[in-house]
Design an enzyme around this catalytic site. Structure first.
Site, PDB file in Angstrom:
ATOM      1  CD  GLU A 326     -13.292   9.579   0.802  1.00 49.30           C
ATOM      2  OE1 GLU A 326     -12.354   8.778   0.703  1.00 49.30           O
ATOM      3  OE2 GLU A 326     -14.352   9.468   0.149  1.00 49.30           O
ATOM      4  CG  ASN A 373     -16.260  16.231   0.553  1.00 50.40           C
ATOM      5  OD1 ASN A 373     -17.404  16.617   0.821  1.00 50.40           O
ATOM      6  ND2 ASN A 373     -15.983  15.428  -0.468  1.00 50.40           N
ATOM      7  CG  HIS A 409     -21.230   8.669  -2.163  1.00 51.99           C
ATOM      8  ND1 HIS A 409     -21.540   9.040  -3.458  1.00 51.99           N
ATOM      9  CD2 HIS A 409     -20.033   9.240  -1.886  1.00 51.99           C
ATOM     10  CE1 HIS A 409     -20.557   9.791  -3.942  1.00 51.99           C
ATOM     11  NE2 HIS A 409     -19.636   9.927  -3.004  1.00 51.99           N
ATOM     12  CD  GLU A 442     -17.824  13.149  -3.090  1.00 50.53           C
ATOM     13  OE1 GLU A 442     -17.899  11.912  -3.254  1.00 50.53           O
ATOM     14  OE2 GLU A 442     -16.772  13.728  -2.748  1.00 50.53           O
ATOM     15  CG  ASP A 444     -24.146   8.717  -5.623  1.00 52.16           C
ATOM     16  OD1 ASP A 444     -24.070   8.536  -4.391  1.00 52.16           O
ATOM     17  OD2 ASP A 444     -23.233   8.391  -6.406  1.00 52.16           O
TER      18      ASP A 444
HETATM   19  C1  XIL Z   1     -14.677   8.994  -7.747  1.00 47.56           C
HETATM   20  C2  XIL Z   1     -14.950   9.279  -9.201  1.00 47.56           C
HETATM   21  O1  XIL Z   1     -16.327   9.457  -9.376  1.00 47.56           O
HETATM   22  C3  XIL Z   1     -14.452   8.162 -10.053  1.00 47.56           C
HETATM   23  O2  XIL Z   1     -14.585   8.488 -11.426  1.00 47.56           O
HETATM   24  C4  XIL Z   1     -12.994   7.854  -9.743  1.00 47.56           C
HETATM   25  O3  XIL Z   1     -12.585   6.725 -10.452  1.00 47.56           O
HETATM   26  C5  XIL Z   1     -12.830   7.618  -8.267  1.00 47.56           C
HETATM   27  O4  XIL Z   1     -13.333   8.701  -7.538  1.00 47.56           O
HETATM   28  N1  XIL Z   1     -15.640  10.126  -2.869  1.00 47.56           N
HETATM   29  C6  XIL Z   1     -15.016  11.202  -3.455  1.00 47.56           C
HETATM   30  C7  XIL Z   1     -14.925  11.302  -4.928  1.00 47.56           C
HETATM   31  O5  XIL Z   1     -14.627  12.134  -2.742  1.00 47.56           O
HETATM   32  O6  XIL Z   1     -13.778  11.978  -5.338  1.00 47.56           O
HETATM   33  C8  XIL Z   1     -14.986   9.950  -5.572  1.00 47.56           C
HETATM   34  O7  XIL Z   1     -15.013  10.125  -6.986  1.00 47.56           O
HETATM   35  C9  XIL Z   1     -16.186   9.201  -5.075  1.00 47.56           C
HETATM   36  C10 XIL Z   1     -16.108   8.975  -3.592  1.00 47.56           C
END
Ligand code: XIL
Length: 531
Positions: A326, A373, A409, A442, A444
């Site tokens: 990020e 990422n 996401h 990531e 979902d």
């Molecule tokens: C999230 C985890 O899933 C949680 O358990 C934690 O509390 C916070 O981080 N983007 C990312 C991930 O790059 O590392 C994050 O993971 C979700 C959003």
């Protein structure tokens, strides 16, 4: 339990988890093959029902034929399960009724996409094709290893048949053979995905891609259903939190490697790839000594030691690192002058911190693929443009960057937006055209911002997953897909945001959801399209 003790327990549990006996595998495959055969016949039956409907316009008769097809599938699947006597056959496949309903809906949609005067010929052509194409998955189950040639032969036959018989007289203006073949491949891949017992991991590997999930090692260890699902369906794992700076390196001279070691040990025991997540992330899970670093020199030293220590420990064992996570401001943050997130690294080291981090990572493990990422870059727009500009600058400056991770996401960032396959595909291609690898890192699909009843939303979610995976499969540089968790039971959308949500391919009871079957359908479609 201390972290270390817990990690040892976790590792022992995972590595010692009994694997299925090889004989059982054959029984499950036989059962899957019988289920696929029943679906192949159902596809023929449903298309025959459509052909007749086009002649008679008798909807009630068509529905009766669908009911008959459903009853035959239910009977055949029940018999196959009874013969196998192994719960995995039922668990790997859709429920028979849902599978037939999905197929019937797809058949009706295919028919609706053809001009009525051409429909009958086309539907008749599809009828045999669908049977044979679905049946290739049965062949893959019976004789794993030689699946590509079987599919290629079927495909060549299908294309020849289409070319010979199409366009039918009077239908020249309608849908062309180029469009007709993909439609039947979609039908067939959906039907095969619902019926096969081949895990996503196997199918994805055959497609030359890694598919996997983010995990917390203690959740895997505590839940007996977790490890088998992970072994069957994941060829890649990511530590959901265990490798982040805060958890793994809480003080300058203190490392907590236990949980990360457990993730790597688990993956190695199961022959899975590991994605490393993440080395430098300004927004979250950063220890106080980093967050409050007093000088640029101090911070530069911390960053160098952190990357050298972490990447070096697992050198040769972690395939890819999200070196910077990020780098852009959050989607709700105000823009900054250079477009980078206003975090401690940018403030003290300037925008060059990104390239510095990449260089440290390259030095610590020359074999690891190095990624940036980011979230919210799946669709074109100013945010994707900013990210693109950053990537271009890094490449122009010769920074060691190999890939871009699209967090994906979906439905969350930005809220309520769901994917269009073509848009996602174009986005992936835009970065691939720079010579980079891309991955969905990531994935979902949140449902809280989506109206409608739950079953409808879960069905849409299946289409979304299918679209995301199809987009990745369409781009050769898209090397892998990671879902952010595997079962809804452990999703961060519940624990972190407190949402009542169901974003992942497996449900709370580890049942495979439409999302799961949508992913598997996209993988099978890719195998067919490229045969
Ligand atoms: C999230 C985890 O899933 C949680 O358990 C934690 O509390 C916070 O981080 N983007 C990312 C991930 O790059 O590392 C994050 O993971 C979700 C959003």
């Amino acid at each position: 339990m201390t972290h270390h003790v817990r990690a040892v327990v976790v590792t022992t549990l995972l590595v010692a988890a009994p694997g299925p006996a090889p004989g059982d595998e054959a029984g499950v495959a036989r059962c899957g093959s019988a289920k696929v055969a029943a679906m192949a016949r159902a596809c023929g039956d449903l298309l025959a029902a459509e052909a007749r409907f086009l002649r008679t316009a008798d909807g009630a008769a068509r529905d009766r034929r669908i009911d008959t097809a459903r009853a035959r599938v239910v009977a055949a699947w029940t018999a196959a399960e009874a013969e196998a006597g192994d719960a995995r056959c039922a668990a790997d496949t859709a429920t028979a009724g849902a599978a037939v309903d999905r197929l019937a809906a797809a058949v009706a949609a295919a028919r609706a996409a053809t001009p009525p005067e051409c429909g009958r010929t086309l539907v008749r052509l599809w009828r045999r094709s669908c049977r044979t194409v679905v049946a290739t998955e049965g062949a893959a189950l019976r004789a794993p290893g030689d699946t590509a040639s079987e599919r290629a032969t079927t495909l060549a036959r299908l294309r020849r048949r289409m070319d010979r018989r199409w366009p039918a007289p009077g239908c020249a203006s309608g849908i062309g053979a180029d469009e007709a073949v993909p439609i039947v491949l979609r039908l067939a891949s959906g039907a095969a995905a619902d019926a096969t017992t081949r895990g996503m991991r196997t199918v994805a590997a055959e497609a030359g891609r890694a598919i996997g999930a983010a995990i917390e090692p203690d959740e895997v260890a505590a839940d007996p259903a977790y490890a088998p699902a992970l072994a069957h369906d994941s060829g890649s794992v990511t530590a959901e939190n265990a490798m982040k700076w805060g958890p793994i390196h809480p003080e300058p001279d203190r490392w907590v490697f236990g949980p990360a070691d457990a993730v790597v040990a688990l993956a190695e025991a199961q022959g899975q790839r590991v994605r490393g997540h993440t080395l430098v992330w300004g927004a979250m899970q950063l220890p106080a000594y980093v967050q409050n670093a007093a000088t640029a020199d101090a911070l530069r030293g911390y960053m160098r030691d952190h990357i050298a220590g972490l990447v070096g420990r697992y050198a040769g064992r972690i395939a890819q690192w999200d070196v910077v996570n990020e780098p852009l401001p959050g989607i709700l943050d105000p823009p900054t002058s250079d477009g980078l997130d206003d975090n401690v690294f940018r403030r003290l080291l300037g925008p060059g911190y990104v390239a510095e981090a990449l260089q440290h990572a390259r030095a610590a493990d020359p074999a690891a693929r190095l990624y940036l990422n980011e979230n919210g870059i799946e669709a074109p727009g100013p945010r994707q443009d900013r990210f693109y500009a950053l990537v271009q600058e890094l490449l122009a400056a010769g920074a060691p960057l190999d890939g871009v991770g699209f967090q994906a996401h979906v439905g969350l960032i930005p809220p309520g937006q769901y994917p269009d396959r073509a848009v996602i595909e174009a986005s992936l291609r835009r970065f691939a055209d720079l010579g980079l690898e891309v991955e969905l890192t990531e994935l979902d699909v949140t449902l809280v911002f989506r109206p409608g009843d739950l079953p409808a939303r879960l069905a849409q979610q299946g289409d979304d997953y299918r679209a995301m995976v199809e987009a990745c499969m369409a781009v050769a540089a898209c090397r892998g897909i990671t879902t952010w968790g595997l079962s809804d039971r452990y999703t961060w959308l519940r624990s972190f945001f407190g949402f009542d949500d169901w974003p992942l391919p497996f449900g709370d009871a580890w049942e495979r959801k439409p999302a799961y079957f949508g992913m598997r359908a996209a993988l099978l479609l890719h195998l067919l399209e490229t045969a």
